[in-house]
Design a protein around this motif. Structure first.
Motif, PDB file in Angstrom:
ATOM      1  N   VAL A  29       0.862  -1.109  -0.062  1.00 22.95           N
ATOM      2  CA  VAL A  29       0.029   0.043  -0.070  1.00 22.95           C
ATOM      3  C   VAL A  29       0.931   1.314   0.149  1.00 22.95           C
ATOM      4  CG1 VAL A  29      -1.681   1.377   1.248  1.00 22.95           C
ATOM      5  CG2 VAL A  29      -2.115  -1.080   1.032  1.00 22.95           C
ATOM      6  N   TRP A 214      -7.745  -4.784  -6.836  1.00 24.22           N
ATOM      7  CA  TRP A 214      -8.547  -5.450  -5.979  1.00 24.22           C
ATOM      8  C   TRP A 214      -7.661  -6.478  -4.934  1.00 24.22           C
ATOM      9  CZ3 TRP A 214     -13.033  -5.810  -3.361  1.00 24.22           C
ATOM     10  CH2 TRP A 214     -13.409  -6.832  -2.516  1.00 24.22           C
ATOM     11  N   TRP A 216      -4.668  -6.199  -4.471  1.00 23.82           N
ATOM     12  CA  TRP A 216      -3.842  -5.679  -3.712  1.00 23.82           C
ATOM     13  C   TRP A 216      -4.162  -5.257  -2.477  1.00 23.82           C
ATOM     14  CZ3 TRP A 216      -4.393  -0.273  -3.129  1.00 23.82           C
ATOM     15  CH2 TRP A 216      -3.001   0.422  -2.978  1.00 23.82           C
ATOM     16  N   TYR A 217      -5.594  -4.409  -2.940  1.00 23.37           N
ATOM     17  CA  TYR A 217      -6.264  -3.929  -1.251  1.00 23.37           C
ATOM     18  C   TYR A 217      -6.690  -5.005  -0.340  1.00 23.37           C
ATOM     19  CZ  TYR A 217      -7.276   0.898  -2.686  1.00 23.37           C
ATOM     20  OH  TYR A 217      -7.228   2.185  -2.925  1.00 23.37           O
ATOM     21  N   PHE A 221      -4.763  -3.773   2.743  1.00 20.97           N
ATOM     22  CA  PHE A 221      -5.529  -2.482   3.187  1.00 20.97           C
ATOM     23  C   PHE A 221      -6.548  -2.790   4.021  1.00 20.97           C
ATOM     24  CE2 PHE A 221      -8.247   1.095   2.304  1.00 20.97           C
ATOM     25  CZ  PHE A 221      -7.368   2.204   2.962  1.00 20.97           C
ATOM     26  N   LEU A 224     -10.463  -2.298   3.981  1.00 14.42           N
ATOM     27  CA  LEU A 224     -11.384  -3.015   2.785  1.00 14.42           C
ATOM     28  C   LEU A 224     -11.482  -4.121   3.539  1.00 14.42           C
ATOM     29  CD1 LEU A 224     -11.531  -2.958  -0.904  1.00 14.42           C
ATOM     30  CD2 LEU A 224     -11.032  -5.024   0.391  1.00 14.42           C
TER      31      LEU A 224
END
Length: 270
Positions: A29, A214, A216-217, A221, A224
């Protein structure tokens, strides 16, 4: 008693768990916003031997940026998991960085300890804005410098959090973390202790596809991941479709170029 148990109040434990849920993947991120992190470090102007504090360091990206200039860096984060990752990722840094678990609202350092203080998309998520602002001022020496990077309330990140909000019943935080992206709000929080100047910027993040960002998040993250994990299979499918639709607007020939507006705040301690 563990370092985390000593450092983190009960009211902040859920936030610490959420932000730390991606573990070392949160470093990805930070990579995607590294141009904004470099902007904030450049405005901090760290120098060899100066004492620098990075508040809400995550996996230590901005702490390492400051250490590249030869500064003696300390860094805190609410998440023990992220601090562990930051320590691992920063082993080769010289001078070494002192990482601690700690809250922005109750920094584990004495008054006027630091020549310069930075926070990049971190302190803005503290639950108690006024307490966090007081702590930034308390630990900065007179004449010292503050550099903040915060997402703005009228930009792409606000739109993204709006997408996530459609999939949760939790009330939005008040005041909003995005208020830290408003110069007038920052003047009310910090203006009595710092002479402030402001500079807007745009983060450019590059991804291969909607599905790539998506994943990656979902790896790194926490906000999410927290929404996704509370949904059933149908809800998760709908969430992915909404996030994909949001990112589709950023398509370019080579994949995706996501643009996120932010505010740099530079303060001189009075």
């Amino acid at each position: 008693m563990t370092e985390a148990a000593i450092a983190i109040q009960e009211s902040n434990r859920a936030a610490a768990e959420m932000w730390g849920s991606g573990g070392k993947h949160y470093n990805e991120v930070s990579f995607a916003i590294c141009d904004a992190l470099a902007h904030a470090a450049g405005r901090l102007c760290p120098r060899p031997g100066e004492a620098v504090l990075d508040v809400a360091t995550g996996t230590g990206w901005s702490a390492r940026n400051a250490a590249l200039f030869g500064a003696k860096v300390s860094a805190v984060d609410i998440s023990p998991t992220l601090i562990d990752a930051a320590r691992t990722l920063s082993r080769a840094v010289d001078p070494p960085i002192d990482f601690k678990v700690g809250e922005a609202e109750n920094l584990p350092f004495p008054d006027r300890r630091f020549d310069k203080v930075i926070s990049t998309f971190g302190v803005m998520f503290a639950a108690d804005h006024e307490a966090a602002a007081r702590e930034l001022a308390r630990v900065t020496r007179p004449g010292g410098r503050l550099s903040l990077a915060n997402w703005v309330p009228d930009g792409a990140v606000a739109e993204f959090f709006g997408v996530l909000a459609e999939f949760t019943d939790a009330p939005p935080p008040s005041p909003s973390p995005l208020d830290w992206g408003r110069p007038d709000y920052l003047e009310s929080l910090l203006g009595k202790d710092f002479e402030l100047t402001f500079e807007r910027g745009i983060n450019h993040a590059y991804h291969d596809s909607e599905d790539a960002i998506w994943q990656w998040y979902l790896r790194g993250f926490g906000p999410l991941k927290a929404v996704h994990d509370r949904l059933d299979a149908q809800g998760r499918k709908a969430l992915k479709e909404a996030v994909d639709a949001y990112h589709r607007h950023y398509r370019v020939d080579a994949g995706l170029c996501v643009k996120r507006e932010y505010l740099i705040t530079v303060g001189k301690r009075r």
